[in-house]
Write an enzyme that holds these catalytic residues in place. Structure first.
Site, PDB file in Angstrom:
ATOM      1  N   LYS A   1       0.443  -1.202   0.369  1.00 21.20           N
ATOM      2  CA  LYS A   1      -0.056  -0.364   0.157  1.00 21.20           C
ATOM      3  C   LYS A   1       0.638   0.982   0.316  1.00 21.20           C
ATOM      4  O   LYS A   1       0.600   2.007  -1.146  1.00 21.20           O
ATOM      5  CB  LYS A   1      -1.232  -0.382   1.367  1.00 21.20           C
TER       6      LYS A   1
ATOM      7  N   LYS B   1       3.179  -2.641  11.015  1.00 20.73           N
ATOM      8  CA  LYS B   1       2.171  -2.273  11.898  1.00 20.73           C
ATOM      9  C   LYS B   1       2.581  -3.186  13.253  1.00 20.73           C
ATOM     10  O   LYS B   1       2.991  -3.601  13.867  1.00 20.73           O
ATOM     11  CB  LYS B   1       1.068  -3.324  11.308  1.00 20.73           C
TER      12      LYS B   1
ATOM     13  N   ASP C   1      -5.125   2.939  13.947  1.00 23.60           N
ATOM     14  CA  ASP C   1      -6.007   1.896  13.316  1.00 23.60           C
ATOM     15  C   ASP C   1      -7.815   2.299  13.975  1.00 23.60           C
ATOM     16  O   ASP C   1      -7.749   2.446  15.275  1.00 23.60           O
ATOM     17  CB  ASP C   1      -5.300   0.580  12.882  1.00 23.60           C
TER      18      ASP C   1
ATOM     19  N   ASN D   1     -13.918   5.866  12.546  1.00 26.73           N
ATOM     20  CA  ASN D   1     -13.193   7.126  11.258  1.00 26.73           C
ATOM     21  C   ASN D   1     -13.359   6.925  10.061  1.00 26.73           C
ATOM     22  O   ASN D   1     -13.658   8.126   9.064  1.00 26.73           O
ATOM     23  CB  ASN D   1     -11.581   7.660  11.661  1.00 26.73           C
TER      24      ASN D   1
HETATM   25  N1  GLU Z   1      -3.626   2.030   9.565  1.00 25.21           N
HETATM   26  C1  GLU Z   1      -3.811   2.758   8.633  1.00 25.21           C
HETATM   27  C2  GLU Z   1      -4.110   1.662   6.765  1.00 25.21           C
HETATM   28  O1  GLU Z   1      -4.163   0.502   7.331  1.00 25.21           O
HETATM   29  C3  GLU Z   1      -2.987   3.979   8.589  1.00 25.21           C
HETATM   30  C4  GLU Z   1      -1.267   3.665   8.430  1.00 25.21           C
HETATM   31  C5  GLU Z   1      -1.357   5.578   8.699  1.00 25.21           C
HETATM   32  O2  GLU Z   1      -1.399   6.023   8.619  1.00 25.21           O
HETATM   33  O3  GLU Z   1       0.245   4.883   8.732  1.00 25.21           O
HETATM   34  O4  GLU Z   1      -3.156   2.267   6.018  1.00 25.21           O
END
Ligand code: GLU
Length: 451
Positions: free
Chosen positions: A117, A129, A169, A244
């Protein structure tokens, strides 16, 4: 699940063996490997250099104890995780999730997805993560703060604005990020704003970061609809979740002329044919932190609450479905119901919300399908913009930041579409996202030597 090229099957077998009992991680790897047969046919050096095997193995995994004291004075123990997956493109970047279901396999699947991503955004960020099996539900503000401080007492030594940059998250929003950043700052005796993103505006956050994931998914789906000569205007939309991502998806879809008739939480969904009242939803979920049935009660006649054991939000007929709750929330059965009811586009706001069977059903039915690693990349892309603002000690306007987000999302859409075309599968955004994300990371790793 679809077939994997036979040259890649030993890689999946090894990942499965080495990461026993982690079905979500196996699922995420399987889905990417399904797309890579065409890549290794074109670039056999990726196999010779063991690039796929290296990308499937996190660079570092940290698991730690989080002791904290609850309001009754009892000692509680949770488990903390940070999986630093890949730093070929930049510092590890990805959110923290607080949810009782969290385990190392879930964090690994999320870190793996995050790597591709983040590559798709075109920004200089690697993938990581973290999180904990802590359940924020029903906890007091003081308990949340003490938990966040204890977590950071261990995790701080592994972070840094050039090393690893967490964000939010599920279960982690502005409040939790504030407590974690506050403790980090105290332990390091440094105002290192760029070590966290998703911060409040008051201490170095970026405008449009809160809105970015939901807005970004809406921009992505808008771009997909445009390839068929259509738009959100006048469309009926169902958004799952009410956190969110869901909230700001609803906001953007409404601004594009779409009507969102349903949204949900883990207790059930609400059906509001007149269109969701966003101000009321925000008050109930964001301010008061109440269950979604409260929305139906407050809104009154004509609005229904359907408990989770009596039906799925995907039973509601719609033109566009935007799953924005959690992984594997939309099953094959749900996909069949949506197709039967005439859905034309699906954009994943959550990470891996559609099961492999559901994805196959959508694709076979010719439904435009945007995978999360492309469609929900707007959140992390805006996190990278927050890092950029912190590094330059600057603060951009909302419009300026949103304009960058919109450009990034159109860029991701076009990259996925062009890659799918180049690899002989026009319109297959899953293949396009997997290949484009993988090639960007693999090329950087190839240039950096055997790392
Ligand atoms: N938790 C979000 C995601 O799944 C954002 C991660 C971030 O901004 O570092 O992409």
């Amino acid at each position: 699940m679809n077939a994997i090229d036979e040259k890649l099957q030993p890689i999946l077998a090894e990942v499965t063996r080495r990461n026993a009992g982690e079905p979500e991680f196996h699922q995420a790897v399987h889905e990417v490997l399904e797309s890579l047969g065409r890549v290794v046919a074109k670039h056999p050096q990726y196999l010779d250099l063991a690039l796929i095997e290296r990308i499937c193995e996190p660079e570092r995994q940290i698991i730690f104890r989080i002791p904290w004291v609850d309001d009754k004075g009892r000692v509680q123990i949770n488990r903390g995780f940070r999986v630093q997956f890949n730093s070929a493109l930049g510092p590890y970047k990805g959110g923290m999730r607080f949810h009782p279901s969290v385990n190392v396999g879930i964090i690994k699947f999320l870190g793996f997805e995050q790597t591709f991503k983040n590559a798709l955004t075109g920004m200089p960020i690697g993938g990581g993560k973290g999180g904990s099996d802590f359940d924020p539900k029903g906890k007091s503000d003081g308990e949340i703060m003490r938990f966040c401080q204890s977590l950071m007492t261990e995790l701080h030594r592994h972070l840094g604005e050039q090393t690893d940059v967490p964000a939010g998250d599920i279960g982690v929003g502005g409040r939790e990020i504030g407590y974690m950043f506050g403790q980090y700052k105290r332990l390091n005796n440094k105002y290192e704003a760029g070590v966290f993103t998703g911060k409040a505006l008051a201490y170095g956050g970026s405008r449009a970061r809160t809105e970015a994931t939901g807005y970004g998914n809406t921009y992505f789906v808008q771009a997909m609809l445009a390839t068929k000569g259509t738009s959100f205007d006048g469309k009926t939309v169902v958004v799952s979740g009410s956190g969110n991502v869901a909230t700001y998806t609803i906001e953007k879809v409404q601004s594009f002329g779409g009507k969102v008739v349903a949204c949900s939480d883990s207790s059930g969904y609400v059906l509001d044919e007149a269109g969701i009242d966003l101000a009321l939803l925000k008050e109930i979920k964001d301010v008061r932190r109440e269950r979604i049935s409260e929305y139906a009660r407050r809104r009154g006649a004509g609005v229904h609450f359907i408990p989770a054991d009596r039906g799925s939000v995907w039973d509601v007929a719609c033109d566009v479905a935007m799953p924005s709750a959690t992984q594997n929330e939309l099953s094959g059965k749900d996909a069949r119901a949506l197709v039967k009811n005439g859905v034309i586009a699906v954009g994943e706001g959550a990470n891996m919300p559609c099961t492999p069977e559901a994805v196959r059903i959508f694709q076979e039915a010719g439904v435009l399908f945007a995978p999360g690693k492309a469609a929900n990349a707007g959140g992390v892309a805006t996190s990278a913009l927050e890092m950029q603002q912190n590094a330059s000690r600057d603060s951009w306007t909302f419009d300026q930041t949103e304009a960058r987000l919109a450009t990034i999302m159109r860029g991701i859409h076009d990259t996925c579409a062009a890659t799918a075309e180049e690899y002989g599968a026009p319109g297959d955004y899953v293949l396009g996202a997997n290949i484009a994300g993988f090639v960007r990371v693999a090329e950087a790793m190839r240039m950096l030597g055997v790392i």
